[in-house]
Design an enzyme around this catalytic site. Structure first.
Site, PDB file in Angstrom:
ATOM      1  N   HIS A 278       0.813  -1.208   0.000  1.00  0.00           N
ATOM      2  CA  HIS A 278       0.000   0.000   0.000  1.00  0.00           C
ATOM      3  C   HIS A 278       0.853   1.267   0.000  1.00  0.00           C
ATOM      4  O   HIS A 278       0.419   2.311  -0.496  1.00  0.00           O
ATOM      5  CB  HIS A 278      -0.939   0.008   1.203  1.00  0.00           C
ATOM      6  CG  HIS A 278      -2.205   0.768   0.963  1.00  0.00           C
ATOM      7  ND1 HIS A 278      -3.117   0.412  -0.007  1.00  0.00           N
ATOM      8  CD2 HIS A 278      -2.707   1.901   1.536  1.00  0.00           C
ATOM      9  CE1 HIS A 278      -4.129   1.271  -0.008  1.00  0.00           C
ATOM     10  NE2 HIS A 278      -3.896   2.180   0.914  1.00  0.00           N
TER      11      HIS A 278
ATOM     12  N   ARG B  96       1.399   2.471  -3.421  1.00  0.00           N
ATOM     13  CA  ARG B  96       0.272   3.275  -3.907  1.00  0.00           C
ATOM     14  C   ARG B  96       0.393   4.723  -3.418  1.00  0.00           C
ATOM     15  O   ARG B  96       0.092   5.652  -4.163  1.00  0.00           O
ATOM     16  CB  ARG B  96      -1.028   2.632  -3.417  1.00  0.00           C
ATOM     17  CG  ARG B  96      -2.311   3.255  -3.911  1.00  0.00           C
ATOM     18  CD  ARG B  96      -3.450   2.281  -3.614  1.00  0.00           C
ATOM     19  NE  ARG B  96      -4.756   2.906  -3.510  1.00  0.00           N
ATOM     20  CZ  ARG B  96      -5.542   3.182  -4.544  1.00  0.00           C
ATOM     21  NH1 ARG B  96      -5.145   2.897  -5.768  1.00  0.00           N
ATOM     22  NH2 ARG B  96      -6.735   3.733  -4.352  1.00  0.00           N
TER      23      ARG B  96
END
Length: 329
Positions: free
Chosen positions: A220, A223
């Site tokens: 994550h 991202r």
């Protein structure tokens, strides 16, 4: 794990309504997990759950704030559905979901990504690129299929299967499109096939990336890295929001870190020009100076009390001076 039989009909009816709304299988599984835990924890039928018993049970759970917020939302939806179907009282009206915790953007640094790529095999390297340069969630990465790579008038795009069955298009280069197609055509159309003939699960892919990335960096944070770099190009938060597939700009703002240069320029722009910064001049000659756990405590000539804090070495040196017999103290 199974749930008490008295909850079977209510839970089945509610899950059917979720399927009818088109929620994704992963979302439905999460919702089922929350309600199943509640059903096993309360010794009564769902129609008999009172506000008091629900609050008492929730108070005993040692949940993180995010988990508690998620559970309360799910409970509200479940008991609202039950009320609409049976007329049973809704015990969740007084449950107040904790606010979402403030989160700062945490983009994976370039050094961490470079270190991971140096030792990554081609499959893991492709996962890293999809997260860091396209901003895909781990659950979106594993769903990539050759049918998702399409050619538009302006160039190739990747059709991303986002949360809640929402789809979005992310432009990619012709070279990257060809590389993805090559990967997808190796087995059965999936870019990241599993041994069972479908695709890897998000959990498996997340573990793979976490093992590849150094330190505490995760899939994550790749991202977050994409969001930060994409925002820096034109400072266009709406474009970054669309590329990430967020429903709200507020969510995107927790992913994209403003460039430091922009922060510095903003502070400089708010300066008062040639007006000098204020300075504090204190006259404590002749005042009683004492050392406290908080720092150096003294009273200035105008009667105002002050406590100055220094690091341990400086404070020790100052104390030696003010307690010596030297005139300059």
């Amino acid at each position: 794990m199974s749930i008490p039989t008295s909850w079977d009909w209510a839970v089945s009816s509610w899950l059917s309504s979720l399927h009818a709304k088109g929620l994704s299988s992963s979302t439905i599984a999460l919702y089922r997990s929350h309600v199943s835990q509640l059903a096993r924890g309360l010794a009564c039928s769902p129609e008999s759950v009172s506000t008091e018993s629900l609050e008492e049970w929730c108070a005993k759970q040692k949940w993180a704030s995010v988990t508690r917020r998620s559970a309360y939302i799910v409970y509200g939806q479940f008991f609202t559905h039950l009320h609409e179907r049976t007329g049973a009282a809704n015990p969740t009206h007084s449950l107040t979901s904790p606010p979402p915790p403030p989160r700062e953007p945490r983009p994976a640094p370039e050094e961490a990504i470079a270190e991971a790529l140096r030792t990554a095999d081609p499959r893991v390297a492709l996962m890293i690129h999809l997260g860091a340069t396209l901003g895909l969630r781990i659950g979106e990465i594993v769903l990539i299929h050759r049918d998702d790579i399409e050619q538009e008038f302006t160039g190739p795009v990747l059709r991303v299967h986002g949360k809640g069955n929402k789809k979005r298009s992310v432009p990619i280069s012709q070279e990257f499109a060809s590389e993805l197609l090559e990967w997808c055509n190796r087995v059965n159309g999936w870019a990241f096939p599993s041994q069972r003939g479908k695709h890897l699960t998000p959990h498996s892919a997340s573990a793979i990336l976490s093992a590849a990335l150094p330190g505490k960096w995760t899939a994550h944070t790749l991202r977050h890295r994409f969001a930060t770099m994409a925002y820096e190009v034109d400072r266009d938060i709406l474009t970054v929001q669309r590329l990430l597939g967020h429903a709200s700009v507020a969510t995107t703002m927790r992913y994209a870190r403003p460039p430091r240069e922009a922060l510095v320029r903003a502070v400089q722009g708010a300066s008062l020009g040639d007006v000098p910064s204020p300075a504090i001049c204190l006259d404590f000659r002749g005042s009683d100076v004492t050392v406290t756990p908080e720092g150096l405590h003294f009273v200035s000539t105008d009667g105002t009390e002050y406590t100055l804090q220094f690091d341990e070495a400086i404070q020790s040196s100052l104390f030696d001076q003010v307690t010596s017999d030297r005139p300059e103290a």
